[in-house]
Design an enzyme around this catalytic site. Structure first.
Site, short mmCIF file in Angstrom:
data_model
loop_
_atom_site.label_atom_id
_atom_site.label_comp_id
_atom_site.label_asym_id
_atom_site.label_seq_id
_atom_site.Cartn_x
_atom_site.Cartn_y
_atom_site.Cartn_z
N LYS A 196 5.48 -0.42 12.99
CA LYS A 196 4.87 0.36 11.91
C LYS A 196 4.24 1.64 12.46
O LYS A 196 4.27 2.69 11.81
CB LYS A 196 3.85 -0.49 11.18
CG LYS A 196 4.52 -1.65 10.42
CD LYS A 196 3.50 -2.72 10.03
CE LYS A 196 4.17 -3.86 9.26
NZ LYS A 196 3.24 -5.01 9.11
N ILE A 230 0.83 -1.21 0.00
CA ILE A 230 0.00 0.00 0.00
C ILE A 230 0.86 1.25 0.00
O ILE A 230 1.69 1.43 0.89
CB ILE A 230 -0.92 0.05 1.24
CG1 ILE A 230 -1.69 -1.26 1.39
CG2 ILE A 230 -1.87 1.22 1.15
CD1 ILE A 230 -2.51 -1.34 2.67
N GLU A 259 2.62 -17.32 11.74
CA GLU A 259 3.80 -18.17 11.84
C GLU A 259 3.65 -19.14 13.01
O GLU A 259 2.78 -18.97 13.87
CB GLU A 259 5.03 -17.29 12.05
CG GLU A 259 5.10 -16.23 10.97
CD GLU A 259 6.49 -15.67 10.77
OE1 GLU A 259 7.46 -16.23 11.30
OE2 GLU A 259 6.59 -14.67 10.06
#
Ligand SMILES: NC(=O)c1ccc[n+]([C@@H]2O[C@H](COP(=O)([O-])OP(=O)(O)OC[C@H]3O[C@@H](n4cnc5c(N)ncnc54)[C@H](OP(=O)(O)O)[C@@H]3O)[C@@H](O)[C@H]2O)c1
Ligand SMILES: NC(=O)c1ccc[n+]([C@@H]2O[C@H](COP(=O)([O-])OP(=O)(O)OC[C@H]3O[C@@H](n4cnc5c(N)ncnc54)[C@H](OP(=O)(O)O)[C@@H]3O)[C@@H](O)[C@H]2O)c1
Lengths: 432, 432
Positions: free
Chosen positions: B209, B140, B194
């Site tokens: 982030k 994005i 995971e």
């Protein structure tokens, strides 16, 4: 900023809805702008048609002028923001600004869609930037992502809700069950539609934006006249209800697709599934959905119009253009073109949703299915509803050329067992 | 392109999920890349840990090396793509690349969130670009719009769904009513989580982030350790059902807000109304919702991870960085900082949703309301459900500091009439 360093001087052409907000932001954000550009950004002048009209912003004394041509030709103007709109004098003013060494930011979709290449060549020749983020989908950053963020990818399709007025009307029809006329009137009362709504309702505004999006996404030249266009005036409450029955919603879409090496560019109402990201774009919001080979599906959402949102996009461009101007460099231009053919609408591959009132006789379904297959159209789903006098068939086709599909509908209309074709609409946003 | 003109040579560090797709795109898109950059872009070398591991791409013979340090120090390397991940050797390699005159593109959120400023200063000093679009929300385009498109605007809040694993789990819980553990197992089976899901589930990935988003949105320096963090492991089926009862959905949000001149940066699960654009972000998709003064509300949506999508973002950066490198210029850097204070979580203003099992006695509602008011928290809505043994109160507060709200909940837990506090969660995405 050291005194005596460079200063960037901006001429703003037009001081209406957008221009007044550009002037306001230039004043209010002066400090932040200077930090981001690397030099102070000063207002050199503001051109208008009427000196003494009421304005939404206070323009510093002496800066208002009716001599736009004189303003852009001035030596001390580095950057020009064109927010007058329309073809002339906007085009001549932009060309003159570039010739006089200014870099230009514009919000003028009509001009870009009609004559973009002339402007791009002039910018290239002058070694200056011409940026126009605000021309498509107002505040939403979509041109810069297409041009720069996706520069290493290959865009295959763009689906946009790029006209707030028509989205507001269709959203009203969907949420209230009202018809087109009633919803248009409500939009007009609330200020979402103009007294003469033609440009929006007939899809002209969306077509201009579709041309700009297609040109950028596929690195080619598409003008507004290349764009197939159908508006929303014929969308009925029955169409909207039919869409709801198949879990879909009607939107006016600007569509640009790459098929092999040709492009298809069109604006028309279409049914899209409610699960599609574009389906949840409500009221007068805009959104552009982009499919590319590596990135997959992206969507950009936000306000598509309004003075302040559009001015935000103009200022974003202005900062980039100012930095480039200062550095003597240019941003990514429009020079690297592959000239691609534009597919006629008849050759474009689409899907249709068709609802038909039929006589409730044995064999009706087979007869209707035959009409599709005679035109080489295969059927994805068919649903039979009601009995007797109220029998209805709802057919959703697989992909075929638009010519095959419209010929099928023509034939259905003439068939004896068909009382009425109650809804015909293209279907988009499929999973592939 | 004239023969003998400039050629840009790229070293790719790492050839795993992302690196292999970068190498593939560099080869497949070579012609388009050359057109957009203005010079051919050639692969100079690919650094890996194990020469003979299986690769998802065929690396041209002789280009694979385990000597990453030697590769970035080579004279003929113009651009370095770092997709190894982690802190070391990634940091040293990037610093060495910059010192040796290369421009750098990285996808390394962990490194940027821990030590971004060191890298930005090195890039500034070297006069080179350091771009990192792929580090936040994968494919994005969000960093470029924040940095460039909104450069003339003032961002006030960023709300992001920036971790696909947790969004997949919460979406499953919402759509199936399943609990956290069951949904996590399904995510693991389908490859969305995971084997050790800690980094995702506990919010570490989202916090990195959030730090990067806050730094860019507010032109300041926020590191991962500044970010308040709660994961989703304690989100229960009851929380999700409670959210549904008030027309909301639970999402793990990365939130960055500007309050006066301080920033609040946090990651925690929150209830947002289903009508909010972020609510319709399903499965492992990411989206970043941005509020700014002039543009209003924008949202950017797409795949937040995956080799090819992430490589698309890397290549977009690479084209810009390559153009700048060729022109001897730099893009917008991180130099213009306002150093803003980071608000402690307790001082951050939030809203709470609290569901409580209570004794069904007269005056219970008044007693509970009193607990809120004693802490200076005003109540927006309170709903009483059931009777007798099953009586439940659901309270949604107005905004207060997080400390006031958590103290209120503490007090409720100790109250005699309160059998159990069954759900406590922050509420976001309000209209203001
Ligand atoms: N409004 C939006 O939401 C929006 C969104 C996206 C893009 N845009 C684009 O932005 C542009 C401007 O739109 P707008 O809504 O701001 O238009 P507007 O409100 O009608 O303002 C137009 C301005 O241009 C001035 N003007 C007209 N003719 C002129 C001339 N010959 N010389 C100098 N000035 C002249 C007018 O002067 P007077 O004030 O003296 O009449 C007025 O200030 C258009 O290209 C439009 O497509 C608008
Ligand atoms: N995967 C995603 O969806 C995604 C999304 C956004 C951002 N990112 C970021 O992208 C970066 C790479 O992620 P990834 O998923 O591609 O990782 P990955 O699949 O684990 O690949 C890592 C690569 O780095 C190589 N490597 C490890 N240590 C090395 C060393 N000391 N010297 C040279 N090469 C070394 C490995 O070599 P061998 O192959 O020989 O082991 C491998 O090719 C990370 O920063 C990650 O956060 C990833």
């Amino acid at each position: 900023m050291s005194e005596g360093g460079p200063v960037l001087r901006v001429a703003v052409l037009g001081c209406g809805s957008v221009g007044s907000q550009v002037v306001r932001l230039l004043q209010e954000q002066a400090e932040d702008l200077a930090a981001r550009v690397g030099a102070p950004v000063e207002l050199a002048g503001v051109a208008v048609r009427r000196i003494d009209a009421p304005r939404e912003v206070e323009v510093p004394p002496g800066l208002l002028t009716t001599d736009a041509a004189g303003l852009v030709a001035r030596d001390d103007v580095d950057l020009v923001v064109e927010v007058i709109g329309g073809i002339e004098p906007a085009r001549s003013l932009i060309l003159s600004a570039l010739e006089h060494g200014a870099s230009v930011v514009t919000a003028n979709k009509a001009l870009l869609a009609e004559d973009g290449p002339t402007l791009f060549e002039a910018a290239e020749k002058a070694g200056r930037d011409l940026y126009y983020e605000a021309a498509v989908a107002g505040a939403i950053p979509i041109l810069r992502p297409l041009r720069e963020s996706l520069a290493g990818d290959r865009v295959t399709r763009v689906l946009g809700i790029v006209n707030g007025t028509t989205n507001f009307i269709l959203d009203k029809m969907d949420s209230t069950g009202a018809g087109f006329t009633e919803s248009l009137e409500e939009a007009q009362e609330l200020g979402y539609a103009e007294a003469d709504p033609t440009a929006d309702v007939e899809g002209f505004d969306a077509a201009a934006k579709a041309a700009i999006l297609a040109s950028l996404a596929f690195h080619t030249r598409v003008t507004a006249s290349d764009v197939y266009r159908e508006g929303i005036a014929d969308v009925t409450a029955a169409d909207v209800a039919s869409a709801a029955d198949i879990g879909s919603v009607v939107k006016l879409l600007a569509i640009a697709e790459l098929n092999d090496d040709a492009v298809s560019v069109r604006v028309h109402p279409a049914m899209i599934p409610r699960s599609h990201p574009l389906a949840s774009v409500r009221e007068a919001y805009n959104a552009v959905f982009v499919e590319s080979q590596a990135a997959g599906q992206l969507m950009f959402y936000g306000p598509g119009a309004g003075g302040a949102p559009t001015a935000s996009a103009v200022l974003g461009d202005l900062v980039t253009v100012a930095r480039n101007h200062l550095a003597g460099s240019r941003g990514v231009g429009e020079s690297a073109y592959a000239q691609r053919a534009v597919l006629p609408m008849g050759e474009t591959r689409t899907r249709y949703h068709v609802a038909i009132d039929v006589d409730d006789r044995a064999g009706v379904l087979a007869t209707v299915a035959m009409a599709f297959s005679e035109h080489g159209v295969s059927i994805q789903t068919v649903r039979q509803e009601g009995r007797g006098a109220d029998a209805q068939l709802v057919v959703v086709s697989h992909e075929a050329t638009d010519a095959q599909l419209s010929a099928t509908v023509e034939q259905l209309r003439g068939m004896e067992i068909v009382r009425e074709v109650t809804s015909v609409m293209r279907v988009e946003g499929r999973d592939e």
